[in-house]
Design an enzyme around this catalytic site. Structure first.
Site, PDB file in Angstrom:
ATOM      1  CG  ASP A 204      -0.263  -0.314   2.520  1.00 59.41           C
ATOM      2  OD1 ASP A 204       0.892   0.135   2.681  1.00 59.41           O
ATOM      3  OD2 ASP A 204      -0.854  -0.969   3.397  1.00 59.41           O
ATOM      4  CB  SER A 205       0.381   4.672   1.341  1.00 62.89           C
ATOM      5  OG  SER A 205       0.050   4.273   2.661  1.00 62.89           O
ATOM      6  CG  HIS A 206       3.186   2.071   5.166  1.00 64.47           C
ATOM      7  ND1 HIS A 206       2.973   1.393   6.344  1.00 64.47           N
ATOM      8  CD2 HIS A 206       2.559   3.273   5.322  1.00 64.47           C
ATOM      9  CE1 HIS A 206       2.248   2.138   7.172  1.00 64.47           C
ATOM     10  NE2 HIS A 206       1.995   3.282   6.562  1.00 64.47           N
TER      11      HIS A 206
ATOM     12  N   GLY B  92       5.857   4.731  -0.901  1.00 66.30           N
ATOM     13  CA  GLY B  92       6.692   5.853  -0.473  1.00 66.30           C
ATOM     14  C   GLY B  92       5.896   7.141  -0.385  1.00 66.30           C
TER      15      GLY B  92
ATOM     16  CG  HIS C 213       1.784   7.749   4.915  1.00 70.71           C
ATOM     17  ND1 HIS C 213       0.629   8.433   5.206  1.00 70.71           N
ATOM     18  CD2 HIS C 213       1.402   6.628   4.240  1.00 70.71           C
ATOM     19  CE1 HIS C 213      -0.413   7.771   4.726  1.00 70.71           C
ATOM     20  NE2 HIS C 213       0.037   6.663   4.146  1.00 70.71           N
TER      21      HIS C 213
END
Length: 369
Positions: free
Chosen positions: A161-163, A166, A346
């Site tokens: 996912d977003s992790h 980046g 994040h």
């Protein structure tokens, strides 16, 4: 964000290519360029559809971290950039990147290189959920000699996912507008880029911000990651297939979006326990399907300690179920103590390094959880 309209000139980044005579290495728009010779050989990293013709290709891509490479002898080449908003990094012989932010569609002259062999790489470093972007290949200038573009021996696939994307990892703070998230997302400085460079590997980043295994962030309606995964582009018009893509390592990080927000009325799970059961069974099936397609790959799953430890606990259960079903080549990495100072809480690039180091330790034979 400003559209590139003038030359991009970077000297210091590449002066070590020719220490005796410093040259001005630059990228200059040549939007009226018409190729007089066929394109140079190209290698595509990540998923892409080749449209156009052999002499005028148009590579359409949408998953993060895509890249295009060529090799040649000479002092200059043209890059042909297609439609779509992107941030590109142009790297020559693995020296620091020259950025192109929202470049206009058309050709760009990369020149000022010392005479000799070069390898050029164009990386897409930000996310593009709204639609695909295009790349039209590399073209020679007179006197340029094409060279083979060899694949790397190691292949690594990153799923998440977003992790993994980046998301906002280069931001100086957590508060970001949508445009700032886009501008500060750099997949090449994230977990995938760090680990791939550590091993000199070709890689794919098959990740979408906000998506989960069975539930997306806040319960919003869109394809989950396993639903989007089989396709070349997010429109799901064409299944992905590449006989040459056989990763030895698959790194997966999913679950953050399934559990980081409370269930809302009308969602399909009446209780958190029901969500847990669906997540575990679906994640197990997803990994088992990946195993059938990649019988020799090593898997590493990882998760943070966010959501009060719920993500960590659930992914551990998935790994335990896979092992109980006979999966042996799988490791689990629990990541704790992240600063989360990137956009919208994040991981920052410092956090990305912490995560990558923990995964690398397991890859190199360290103890997995």
């Amino acid at each position: 964000m400003k559209i590139l309209a003038a030359a991009v000139v970077l000297v210091s980044a590449l002066t070590s290519l020719a220490p005796a005579v410093a040259r001005e290495v630059r990228i200059v728009p040549r939007l009226d360029f018409r190729p007089a010779a066929p394109p140079l050989p190209i290698r595509v990293g990540g998923r892409a559809i080749q449209r156009g013709t052999a002499t005028a290709p148009d590579y359409q891509r949408q998953w993060p971290g895509s890249y295009f490479e060529t090799a040649f002898k000479g002092t200059a080449i043209y890059l042909k950039i297609g439609a779509g908003d992107v941030i590109l990094h142009v790297l020559v012989d693995d020296h620091p990147p020259m950025p192109l932010v929202k470049p206009r569609e058309g050709a760009y002259l990369l020149d000022g290189l010392p005479s000799g062999p070069h390898r050029v790489r164009v990386e897409v470093v930000t996310e593009g959920q709204a639609g695909p972007s295009g790349f039209g290949g590399f073209y020679p200038v007179p006197g340029t000699k094409a060279m083979p573009v060899r694949a790397r021996a190691r292949q690594i696939e990153f799923i998440g996912d977003s992790h993994t994307v980046g998301y906002g990892n280069t931001s100086p703070g957590r508060q970001c507008t949508t445009d700032q998230v886009w501008a500060t997302t750099d997949t090449s400085q994230g977990i995938a880029g760090l680990i791939a460079r550590r091993y000199g590997a070709d890689y794919q980043v098959n990740a979408i911000s906000g998506r989960g295994v069975v539930r997306n962030y806040g319960g919003f309606a869109a394809d989950t990651l396993p639903m989007a995964y089989p396709f070349v582009l997010f429109d799901k018009a064409q299944l992905y297939s590449d006989a040459g893509w056989r990763p030895q390592l698959i790194v997966i990080a999913l679950g953050t979006n399934d559990f980081s927000t409370p269930l809302k009325p009308g969602e399909k799970w009446a209780t958190r326990d029901a969500l847990h059961a669906d997540f575990e069974a679906s994640y197990v099936r997803f990994v088992q399907d990946l195993r059938r397609r990649n019988p020799r790959a090593q898997f590493v799953l990882w998760a943070t300690d966010l959501a009060g430890g719920e993500i960590d606990a659930e992914v551990r259960k998935v790994v335990d179920k896979l092992r109980a079903a006979g999966e042996r080549r799988i490791g689990y990495v629990a990541v704790r103590g992240l600063g989360m100072t990137g956009c919208d809480w994040h991981p920052s690039t410092a956090d990305d390094r912490t995560i990558a180091d923990a995964i690398i330790k397991v890859i190199d034979g360290g103890r997995a959880d």
